[in-house]
Motif scaffolding. Structure first.
Motif, PDB file in Angstrom:
ATOM      1  N   LYS A 122       0.936  -1.480  -0.263  1.00 20.46           N
ATOM      2  CA  LYS A 122       0.074   0.344   0.285  1.00 20.46           C
ATOM      3  C   LYS A 122       0.779   0.997   0.080  1.00 20.46           C
ATOM      4  CE  LYS A 122      -4.091   2.133   2.469  1.00 20.46           C
ATOM      5  NZ  LYS A 122      -4.881   1.907   4.096  1.00 20.46           N
ATOM      6  N   ARG A 123       1.438   1.181   0.352  1.00 15.33           N
ATOM      7  CA  ARG A 123       2.974   2.477   0.902  1.00 15.33           C
ATOM      8  C   ARG A 123       3.547   2.751  -0.648  1.00 15.33           C
ATOM      9  NH1 ARG A 123       5.684   2.043   6.260  1.00 15.33           N
ATOM     10  NH2 ARG A 123       4.053   2.181   7.878  1.00 15.33           N
ATOM     11  N   ILE A 124       4.269   2.158  -0.942  1.00 16.38           N
ATOM     12  CA  ILE A 124       4.850   1.803  -2.417  1.00 16.38           C
ATOM     13  C   ILE A 124       4.105   1.838  -3.572  1.00 16.38           C
ATOM     14  CG2 ILE A 124       6.816   0.993  -4.054  1.00 16.38           C
ATOM     15  CD1 ILE A 124       8.005  -0.722  -1.293  1.00 16.38           C
ATOM     16  N   ALA A 125       3.077   1.267  -3.665  1.00 16.81           N
ATOM     17  CA  ALA A 125       2.243   1.316  -4.576  1.00 16.81           C
ATOM     18  C   ALA A 125       0.633   2.502  -5.349  1.00 16.81           C
ATOM     19  CB  ALA A 125       1.032  -0.528  -5.235  1.00 16.81           C
ATOM     20  N   GLY A 126       1.059   3.626  -3.577  1.00 16.42           N
ATOM     21  CA  GLY A 126       0.251   4.719  -3.969  1.00 16.42           C
ATOM     22  C   GLY A 126       1.021   5.504  -4.306  1.00 16.42           C
ATOM     23  N   ARG A 127       2.293   5.388  -3.965  1.00 17.45           N
ATOM     24  CA  ARG A 127       2.974   6.567  -4.651  1.00 17.45           C
ATOM     25  C   ARG A 127       3.357   7.145  -5.768  1.00 17.45           C
ATOM     26  NH1 ARG A 127       8.730   5.130  -1.827  1.00 17.45           N
ATOM     27  NH2 ARG A 127       8.634   3.508  -3.409  1.00 17.45           N
ATOM     28  N   ARG A 128       3.364   9.093  -5.867  1.00 13.80           N
ATOM     29  CA  ARG A 128       2.393   9.401  -6.984  1.00 13.80           C
ATOM     30  C   ARG A 128       4.186  10.521  -7.098  1.00 13.80           C
ATOM     31  NH1 ARG A 128      -0.127   5.172  -7.277  1.00 13.80           N
ATOM     32  NH2 ARG A 128      -1.317   5.168  -8.215  1.00 13.80           N
ATOM     33  N   ILE A 129       5.008  10.560  -8.875  1.00 15.18           N
ATOM     34  CA  ILE A 129       5.887  11.516  -8.270  1.00 15.18           C
ATOM     35  C   ILE A 129       5.428  11.922  -9.620  1.00 15.18           C
ATOM     36  CG2 ILE A 129       8.265  11.982  -8.913  1.00 15.18           C
ATOM     37  CD1 ILE A 129       7.374   9.158  -6.424  1.00 15.18           C
ATOM     38  N   CYS A 130       5.681  13.428  -9.138  1.00 14.90           N
ATOM     39  CA  CYS A 130       6.328  14.884 -10.469  1.00 14.90           C
ATOM     40  C   CYS A 130       6.980  14.183 -11.434  1.00 14.90           C
ATOM     41  CB  CYS A 130       5.597  15.663  -9.371  1.00 14.90           C
ATOM     42  SG  CYS A 130       5.471  17.836 -10.237  1.00 14.90           S
ATOM     43  N   ARG A 131       6.343  14.933 -12.762  1.00 12.26           N
ATOM     44  CA  ARG A 131       7.230  14.963 -13.919  1.00 12.26           C
ATOM     45  C   ARG A 131       7.861  15.617 -13.615  1.00 12.26           C
ATOM     46  NH1 ARG A 131       5.916   9.848 -17.177  1.00 12.26           N
ATOM     47  NH2 ARG A 131       3.282   9.456 -17.115  1.00 12.26           N
ATOM     48  N   ASN A 132       7.466  17.158 -13.427  1.00 12.84           N
ATOM     49  CA  ASN A 132       8.115  18.343 -13.619  1.00 12.84           C
ATOM     50  C   ASN A 132       9.852  18.063 -12.720  1.00 12.84           C
ATOM     51  OD1 ASN A 132       6.443  19.104 -15.935  1.00 12.84           O
ATOM     52  ND2 ASN A 132       5.762  20.183 -14.306  1.00 12.84           N
ATOM     53  N   ASP A 133       9.557  17.530 -11.293  1.00 13.26           N
ATOM     54  CA  ASP A 133       9.927  17.748 -10.386  1.00 13.26           C
ATOM     55  C   ASP A 133      10.073  16.106  -9.297  1.00 13.26           C
ATOM     56  OD1 ASP A 133      11.659  18.184  -7.942  1.00 13.26           O
ATOM     57  OD2 ASP A 133      11.410  20.344  -7.680  1.00 13.26           O
ATOM     58  N   SER A 134      11.442  15.278  -8.566  1.00 14.61           N
ATOM     59  CA  SER A 134      10.640  14.079  -8.928  1.00 14.61           C
ATOM     60  C   SER A 134      10.975  14.293  -6.793  1.00 14.61           C
ATOM     61  CB  SER A 134      11.603  13.378  -8.560  1.00 14.61           C
ATOM     62  OG  SER A 134      12.772  13.717  -8.433  1.00 14.61           O
TER      63      SER A 134
END
Length: 214
Positions: A122-134
């Protein structure tokens, strides 16, 4: 104090390592940092590691052990250290024991961060990163953006990294159970393992860890 930090992916080892090292006034020695430093500085060990990585092969234990040994021999580590990501398997744990014994030293504790497998996913699969700034990171459950799929900071698209998918996370957990988890039993036989729950707020886990180590 000489401590080894273990736990599955997503247990928050890096975060806890930084806080604990600061609280205990000892250096945080991370395998990832060691690899990056040795490769960027062009050391002999760094060149060896890069040659294996470029070929898509696993870096041999002796190279990782060499980097760790070099770091632990620096002046700031004479009073202790916190190892994060090393040892990764029983052979590395045995090599670490031999290394410390040759210097007349031993480990003081092995801190095992315990997290249920479903929570790791749940912790890892729910992570979302910004394409402009990681560095802009969100979580669909724990820290969702105001607008789904959009970065609160800069308005960039949010995406899930390939290695954060549930399938990949479960494969990483299999590797952890097969390779790294056995070192907990290895160190338990030496009476060194202290297990704490890594659930809850970061500060709560740090307080739990400090109390257990004392």
């Amino acid at each position: 104090m000489r401590i080894v930090l273990v736990g599955p992916p997503g247990a928050g080892k890096g975060t806890q390592a930084a806080y604990l090292a600061e609280n205990l006034s000892i250096p945080h020695i991370s395998t990832g940092d060691l690899f990056r430093a040795n490769i960027s500085q062009g050391t002999d060990l760094g060149r060896q590691a890069k040659s294996y990585m470029d070929a898509g092969e696993l870096v041999p234990d002796e190279v990782t052990i060499g980097m760790a040994k070099d770091r632990m021999e620096r002046p700031d580590a004479t009073g202790g250290f916190l190892l994060d990501g090393f040892p990764r398997n029983v052979s590395q744990a045995e090599a670490l024991d031999a290394m410390l014994k040759s210097e007349g030293m031993t480990l003081d504790a092995v801190l095992d961060l315990e997290v249920p497998e479903d929570e790791v996913v749940k912790r890892i699969a729910g992570r979302r990163i910004c394409r402009n700034d990681s560095s802009h990171v969100f979580h669909v459950t724990y820290s969702p953006p105001a607008q789904e799929g959009v970065c609160d900071v800069c308005g960039g698209d949010l995406y899930q990294r390939d290695d954060d998918s549930e399938t990949t996370v479960r494969k990483r957990l299999e590797v952890y159970h097969t390779q790294t988890e056995p070192i907990i039993d290895y160190y338990r036989g030496q009476g060194l393992v202290v297990t704490i729950s890594a659930l809850g707020k970061v500060t709560e886990v740090t307080q739990r860890a400090m109390a257990a180590l004392q």
